[in-house]
Enzyme design. Structure first.
Site: not given
Ligand code: NAP
Length: 308
Positions: A87, A34, A165, A11
């Protein structure tokens, strides 16, 4: 204002970075991740170091999944930074309350964002419903988890919310557009036998005017993706489609259809800029309360194992 973006994943790259780059309010001054980086932006893999070395970065936007987010938010607030939360704003209700208390103590802004509330037709839907008599409200939120969250195992881990989610996005719209508060009365959660969080859910709510209010969430949807809310009122029927990007009144489209999240994130960042300027806090937890209630009250049905 200089801002740091934390958690450079899906995101952050899809929405946060383009929204910041196109905004006159913001300068993306650092990233913390990271693995992820953004071209041309100073990159850190240590959050404490970024805070320490950049006293001029007064605002931090956290794009991590919900479970690891609290520690980062608490550190940023303790360091006197304004904080914007993806969120859901946290993994538990209590940790969100703790963050709000900390923000008040430190006199900084804290924003629990709900991007779907910024979808193009949500305000118009709220305005139309304001003086109507609701007979039923039906939410259908069906999407393919493999398409929108490829390989994101955290989503089915404890605190990952599973189908809530995306479902919480629908609830964030419902809690914005309905003039009356509703509360959960019944829930069935379908949990894959190899996972901790539901892949589908059926919810029913009490409505003070006796309207039937229900949600169907499903992460197993292939083909057409469905994000609709239908409100049948004595005076007519409102239909929101495309997650709030289009509205129909008695079948007639109201304006152009906006698809995807593109308009939502610039509006969130504009709202954050305003909060910071006015020293405000916006921590509306009502969408998350319904999800917490579903986990409190819901019946669990075990369903077939799920693999990405
Ligand atoms: P993601 O790509 O899986 O995670 C985002 C980043 O968070 C990862 O690239 C990682 O970066 C870091 N991360 C993950 N686990 C971690 C941990 N245990 N400790 C520290 N850093 C960690 O997820 P995402 O889809 O972007 O979603 C993130 C948030 O945005 C969620 O709450 C989701 O509900 C919200 N969101 C997502 C979307 C969507 O379409 N995907 C849409 C709207 C909102 P590093 O490994 O580089 O540290």
């Amino acid at each position: 204002m200089d801002i740091a973006l934390v958690g450079i994943g899906k995101i952050a790259l899809d929405q946060h970075v383009p929204s910041l780059e196109s905004s006159a309010d913001w300068e993306l001054a650092a990233t913390v991740s990271r693995h992820g980086t953004v071209d041309g932006v100073p990159a850190y893999d240590d959050f404490d170091k970024m805070l320490e070395e950049n006293p001029g970065i007064r605002v931090v936007s956290l794009c991590l999944p919900p479970v690891p987010r609290f520690d980062y938010a608490a550190k940023a607030l303790k360091a006197g930074r304004h904080v914007m939360l993806e969120k859901p704003p946290g993994a538990t209700m209590a940790e969100c309350a703790a963050l709000e208390a900390l923000a008040r103590e430190k006199g900084v802004s804290l924003f629990a964002t709900w991007h779907s509330r910024e979808a193009d037709k949500v305000d118009a839907a709220r305005d139309w419903l304001a003086d109507k008599t609701l007979k039923s409200l039906t939410v259908t939120w069906k999407e393919d988890v493999r398409r929108w969250h490829p390989g994101q195992d955290w989503i089915f881990a404890p605190g990952g919310l599973g189908v809530f989610d995306p479902g919480i996005n629908a609830l964030s719209i419902v809690t914005k557009i309905l003039p009356d508060a509703v509360h959960l009365t019944d829930a069935v959660l379908s949990v894959p036998e190899n996972r901790q969080a539901p892949i589908a859910a059926e919810l029913s709510f009490y409505h003070p005017g006796g309207a039937e209010v229900s949600c169907t969430f499903d992460f197993r949807q292939e083909g057409e993706q469905i994000w609709t809310i239908e409100a049948v009122c004595e005076e007519g029927t409102l239909l929101l489609t495309h997650g709030g990007g289009q509205m129909y009144l008695d079948g007639v489209a109201q304006g152009e259809t906006e698809t995807g999240l593109a308009g939502e994130y610039p509006r969130l960042y504009a709202a954050m800029a305003k909060l910071v300027r006015t020293g405000g806090i916006d921590m509306d937890l009502s969408p998350m309360r319904h999800v917490a209630d579903a986990f409190l009250l819901g019946r669990r049905d075990l369903v077939e194992p799920f693999e990405f």
